[in-house]
Design a protein around this motif. Structure first.
Motif, PDB file in Angstrom:
ATOM      1  N   TRP A 303      73.984  30.297 -86.945  1.00 30.89           N
ATOM      2  CA  TRP A 303      75.026  29.427 -86.381  1.00 30.89           C
ATOM      3  C   TRP A 303      76.370  29.666 -87.041  1.00 30.89           C
ATOM      4  O   TRP A 303      77.416  29.480 -86.411  1.00 30.89           O
ATOM      5  CB  TRP A 303      74.586  27.966 -86.443  1.00 30.89           C
ATOM      6  CG  TRP A 303      73.290  27.824 -85.704  1.00 30.89           C
ATOM      7  CD1 TRP A 303      72.084  27.472 -86.224  1.00 30.89           C
ATOM      8  CD2 TRP A 303      73.051  28.141 -84.312  1.00 30.89           C
ATOM      9  NE1 TRP A 303      71.115  27.537 -85.252  1.00 30.89           N
ATOM     10  CE2 TRP A 303      71.679  27.939 -84.069  1.00 30.89           C
ATOM     11  CE3 TRP A 303      73.853  28.565 -83.253  1.00 30.89           C
ATOM     12  CZ2 TRP A 303      71.095  28.153 -82.821  1.00 30.89           C
ATOM     13  CZ3 TRP A 303      73.286  28.782 -82.013  1.00 30.89           C
ATOM     14  CH2 TRP A 303      71.916  28.574 -81.800  1.00 30.89           C
ATOM     15  N   GLN A 315      75.656  26.717 -77.599  1.00 26.73           N
ATOM     16  CA  GLN A 315      74.674  27.052 -78.637  1.00 26.73           C
ATOM     17  C   GLN A 315      73.357  26.364 -78.340  1.00 26.73           C
ATOM     18  O   GLN A 315      73.318  25.154 -78.142  1.00 26.73           O
ATOM     19  CB  GLN A 315      75.190  26.618 -80.011  1.00 26.73           C
ATOM     20  CG  GLN A 315      76.461  27.340 -80.429  1.00 26.73           C
ATOM     21  CD  GLN A 315      76.912  26.944 -81.823  1.00 26.73           C
ATOM     22  OE1 GLN A 315      76.333  26.062 -82.456  1.00 26.73           O
ATOM     23  NE2 GLN A 315      77.967  27.590 -82.314  1.00 26.73           N
ATOM     24  N   GLY A 356      65.043  16.274 -75.058  1.00 25.83           N
ATOM     25  CA  GLY A 356      66.354  16.299 -75.716  1.00 25.83           C
ATOM     26  C   GLY A 356      66.700  15.011 -76.443  1.00 25.83           C
ATOM     27  O   GLY A 356      67.851  14.778 -76.799  1.00 25.83           O
ATOM     28  N   GLU A 359      67.852  12.324 -81.436  1.00 23.83           N
ATOM     29  CA  GLU A 359      68.151  11.220 -82.351  1.00 23.83           C
ATOM     30  C   GLU A 359      66.888  10.379 -82.591  1.00 23.83           C
ATOM     31  O   GLU A 359      66.552  10.048 -83.718  1.00 23.83           O
ATOM     32  CB  GLU A 359      69.240  10.345 -81.727  1.00 23.83           C
ATOM     33  CG  GLU A 359      70.221   9.769 -82.736  1.00 23.83           C
ATOM     34  CD  GLU A 359      71.353   9.046 -82.018  1.00 23.83           C
ATOM     35  OE1 GLU A 359      71.426   7.811 -82.164  1.00 23.83           O
ATOM     36  OE2 GLU A 359      72.125   9.716 -81.276  1.00 23.83           O
ATOM     37  N   ASP A 387      67.999  17.026 -87.112  1.00 32.94           N
ATOM     38  CA  ASP A 387      69.256  16.297 -87.175  1.00 32.94           C
ATOM     39  C   ASP A 387      70.438  17.269 -87.092  1.00 32.94           C
ATOM     40  O   ASP A 387      71.369  17.100 -86.304  1.00 32.94           O
ATOM     41  CB  ASP A 387      69.296  15.521 -88.501  1.00 32.94           C
ATOM     42  CG  ASP A 387      70.346  14.431 -88.455  1.00 32.94           C
ATOM     43  OD1 ASP A 387      70.812  14.103 -87.342  1.00 32.94           O
ATOM     44  OD2 ASP A 387      70.701  13.902 -89.528  1.00 32.94           O
ATOM     45  N   ASN A 389      70.547  20.256 -85.935  1.00 30.05           N
ATOM     46  CA  ASN A 389      70.631  21.059 -84.710  1.00 30.05           C
ATOM     47  C   ASN A 389      70.613  20.226 -83.423  1.00 30.05           C
ATOM     48  O   ASN A 389      70.429  20.779 -82.336  1.00 30.05           O
ATOM     49  CB  ASN A 389      69.478  22.071 -84.680  1.00 30.05           C
ATOM     50  CG  ASN A 389      69.695  23.194 -85.688  1.00 30.05           C
ATOM     51  OD1 ASN A 389      70.658  23.938 -85.593  1.00 30.05           O
ATOM     52  ND2 ASN A 389      68.810  23.291 -86.671  1.00 30.05           N
ATOM     53  N   ALA A 390      70.804  18.910 -83.565  1.00 32.93           N
ATOM     54  CA  ALA A 390      70.634  18.018 -82.409  1.00 32.93           C
ATOM     55  C   ALA A 390      71.445  18.470 -81.186  1.00 32.93           C
ATOM     56  O   ALA A 390      70.931  18.505 -80.067  1.00 32.93           O
ATOM     57  CB  ALA A 390      71.010  16.589 -82.795  1.00 32.93           C
ATOM     58  N   ASP A 391      72.699  18.851 -81.416  1.00 35.71           N
ATOM     59  CA  ASP A 391      73.552  19.250 -80.288  1.00 35.71           C
ATOM     60  C   ASP A 391      73.067  20.525 -79.620  1.00 35.71           C
ATOM     61  O   ASP A 391      73.451  20.829 -78.485  1.00 35.71           O
ATOM     62  CB  ASP A 391      74.999  19.469 -80.763  1.00 35.71           C
ATOM     63  CG  ASP A 391      75.655  18.156 -81.141  1.00 35.71           C
ATOM     64  OD1 ASP A 391      75.113  17.100 -80.752  1.00 35.71           O
ATOM     65  OD2 ASP A 391      76.690  18.197 -81.833  1.00 35.71           O
ATOM     66  N   ARG A 392      72.276  21.286 -80.325  1.00 37.72           N
ATOM     67  CA  ARG A 392      71.787  22.557 -79.787  1.00 37.72           C
ATOM     68  C   ARG A 392      70.420  22.389 -79.118  1.00 37.72           C
ATOM     69  O   ARG A 392      69.785  23.364 -78.761  1.00 37.72           O
ATOM     70  CB  ARG A 392      71.671  23.595 -80.904  1.00 37.72           C
ATOM     71  CG  ARG A 392      72.972  23.785 -81.673  1.00 37.72           C
ATOM     72  CD  ARG A 392      72.839  24.841 -82.749  1.00 37.72           C
ATOM     73  NE  ARG A 392      74.108  24.976 -83.455  1.00 37.72           N
ATOM     74  CZ  ARG A 392      74.282  24.699 -84.740  1.00 37.72           C
ATOM     75  NH1 ARG A 392      73.261  24.298 -85.483  1.00 37.72           N
ATOM     76  NH2 ARG A 392      75.467  24.825 -85.294  1.00 37.72           N
ATOM     77  N   CYS A 394      69.893  19.911 -76.575  1.00 40.06           N
ATOM     78  CA  CYS A 394      70.042  19.040 -75.392  1.00 40.06           C
ATOM     79  C   CYS A 394      69.393  19.746 -74.215  1.00 40.06           C
ATOM     80  O   CYS A 394      70.088  20.164 -73.259  1.00 40.06           O
ATOM     81  CB  CYS A 394      71.515  18.775 -75.106  1.00 40.06           C
ATOM     82  SG  CYS A 394      72.406  18.163 -76.532  1.00 40.06           S
ATOM     83  N   LYS A 397      70.049  18.854 -70.456  1.00 45.65           N
ATOM     84  CA  LYS A 397      71.422  19.202 -70.070  1.00 45.65           C
ATOM     85  C   LYS A 397      71.530  20.710 -69.806  1.00 45.65           C
ATOM     86  O   LYS A 397      72.115  21.141 -68.813  1.00 45.65           O
ATOM     87  CB  LYS A 397      72.388  18.786 -71.189  1.00 45.65           C
ATOM     88  CG  LYS A 397      73.861  18.980 -70.865  1.00 45.65           C
ATOM     89  CD  LYS A 397      74.760  18.500 -71.993  1.00 45.65           C
ATOM     90  CE  LYS A 397      75.320  19.685 -72.781  1.00 45.65           C
ATOM     91  NZ  LYS A 397      76.072  19.261 -73.978  1.00 45.65           N
TER      92      LYS A 397
END
Ligand SMILES: [Zn+2]
Length: 459
Positions: A303, A315, A356, A359, A387, A389-392, A394, A397
């Protein structure tokens, strides 16, 4: 060629016809006597005969005349002039077997360096292997262990070479390819890459991973192994791949463009690898991509590279990698209890990770208490991993955008590009040797070897 040379070639052709005719006579006579013919023995015999007479022909072609009086000097690299001395001969192994070349030798009285201009022209300078043979060695050397390559040369081409010779040639060509790549990467750092024109690419993926290969002792001296206190016997190859996607199936699942995957890799630092992968992505149309995606496992170096070299890309942590992390944890929480592991996975993978809901997943993992300090550590490590990598992750989405969330491309690449060639039992690589073979292998698999071979003399 002069008229004398042509006549010589014609005479050799006559000889070829005569020899084969004699072979056939012997064979037919044998068949009349016994009513039987061993086709395999016959074809191999005839091939060998063809090679032998072919070698006579090639030897004829390689008899250079004494240069005429006005051509007895050539420029020397030192700036002075080299003078013709005499004709020198050497043996060269060609696609039709060993031949003899005789060509003019020039010596520079100033720097005392000797030169064979004919060798340069024929691409046999400082080697006793013809370009045709070297190309075969490169082809087998990138594909299989060197000794197996030697056997294939004998079986497929009736050529006797040593294992060491296959190794040397494959490594030399691989090293030359790697050298070309370094120059290209150097130009990229200077922002001097040629603009590649072409159609825009709808979705371009860059994916990367690391995989260990066994190396000789000296390559791991002073390096920390995976087990604390023990030296590592492997070094990590960083492998990247680039592929494109233009379509999806009826259910909306993405389809990888056939034959669109190219690979690049080496044993090198993350920084060096970042530039390498950027150049590969550039070649594949990164600047023309409408949507850009970087995929990898959760490793930090991946990353960091993504931020530095591929800013603005979506990502994605490969879903299969993420699931693997959950499985690792499940096995620690329910050792020797397969049903317990599966039940836990059902709850945490299908309901949270795949949906996804990272959280919630992190909260669920953090709420697990263990009196075993090792398990407690694992819980903390994995919670941090999800935690971070949460955004990676989803996934719903990403799926809505019809993107791959877990491609398996890089795993397959690690196996086919690296594992199947560099991780065979009994293999121990030097970093230099491994990097040469990786460069050669990627060049082959990417369909670029033809171009490299065509252009190798222009450089
Ligand atoms: Zn000189």
């Amino acid at each position: 060629m002069d008229s004398r040379g042509k006549k010589t070639a014609a005479a050799v052709l006559e000889e070829v016809a005569r020899e084969v005719g004699q072979w056939l006579n012997v064979l037919f006579r044998g068949r009349r006597k016994t009513g039987h013919m061993d086709l395999e023995a016959s074809e191999i015999m005839i091939r060998s005969a063809m090679h032998r007479v072919g070698a006579v022909g090639v030897t004829q072609l390689l008899q250079f005349p004494v240069p005429p009086a006005e051509q007895r000097t050539v420029p020397c690299f030192c700036g002075h002039t080299a003078h013709y001395q005499e004709l020198h001969s050497k043996s060269v192994l060609t696609a039709v077997g060993p031949v003899e070349i005789s060509r003019p030798y020039y010596l520079c009285p100033h720097c005392h360096n000797g030169r064979f201009p004919a060798d340069v022209e024929l691409d046999i300078e400082n080697t006793e292997l013809s370009p045709g043979v070297r190309r075969m060695q490169a082809a087998v050397g990138q594909e299989t262990p060197f000794d197996h390559g030697r056997q294939q040369m004998k079986l497929l081409a009736d050529l006797e070479v040593t294992t060491k010779s296959v190794e040397r040639t494959a490594e030399a060509i691989g090293a030359d390819i790697a050298q070309g790549e370094r120059q290209e990467i150097g130009r990229a750092v200077q922002l001097d890459l040629p603009i590649i024109l072409g159609k825009s690419v709808p979705i371009l993926y860059v994916q990367m991973d690391g995989t260990g290969i066994p190396v000789v002792k000296k390559e791991t001296l002073g390096r920390q192994g995976k087990t604390e206190g023990q030296p590592s016997h492997t070094r990590e190859v960083k492998l990247g791949c680039v592929f494109t996607q233009t379509a999806w199936d009826k259910k909306g699942f993405p389809i990888r463009d056939p034959d669109s995957t190219t690979y690049t890799g080496a044993i090198e630092t993350a920084e060096e690898f970042g530039k390498r992968l950027y150049v590969e992505a550039w070649k594949r149309g990164w600047s023309r991509a409408e949507k850009k995606v970087v995929m990898g496992d959760g490793a930090e170096w991946i990353w960091n590279l993504a931020e530095q070299h591929f800013p603005g890309a979506v990502q994605i942590v490969d879903l299969y990698h993420a699931r693997q992390h959950l499985w690792d944890l499940a096995r620690r929480l329910y050792p020797n209890n397969e049903a317990g592991q599966k039940a836990w996975m059902k709850l945490h993978q299908k309901r949270l990770l795949d949906k996804g809901k990272i959280e919630k997943l992190v909260a669920a993992i953090r709420s697990i208490h263990s009196t075993n300090s090792e398990v407690a550590d694992k819980i903390r490590i994995e919670a941090d991993y999800f935690d971070r990598n949460a955004d990676r992750m989803c996934y719903p989405k990403f799926r809505k955008q019809r993107l791959f969330v877990g491609s398996g491309v890089i795993e397959a690449g690690c196996k086919t590009v690296i594992g199947s060639r560099l991780k065979k039992s009994g293999m121990f690589w030097t970093v230099r040797g491994a990097n040469a073979i990786i460069a050669l292998r990627c060049c082959h698999l990417n369909g670029r070897f033809e171009d490299y071979w065509e252009q190798r003399l222009a450089a």
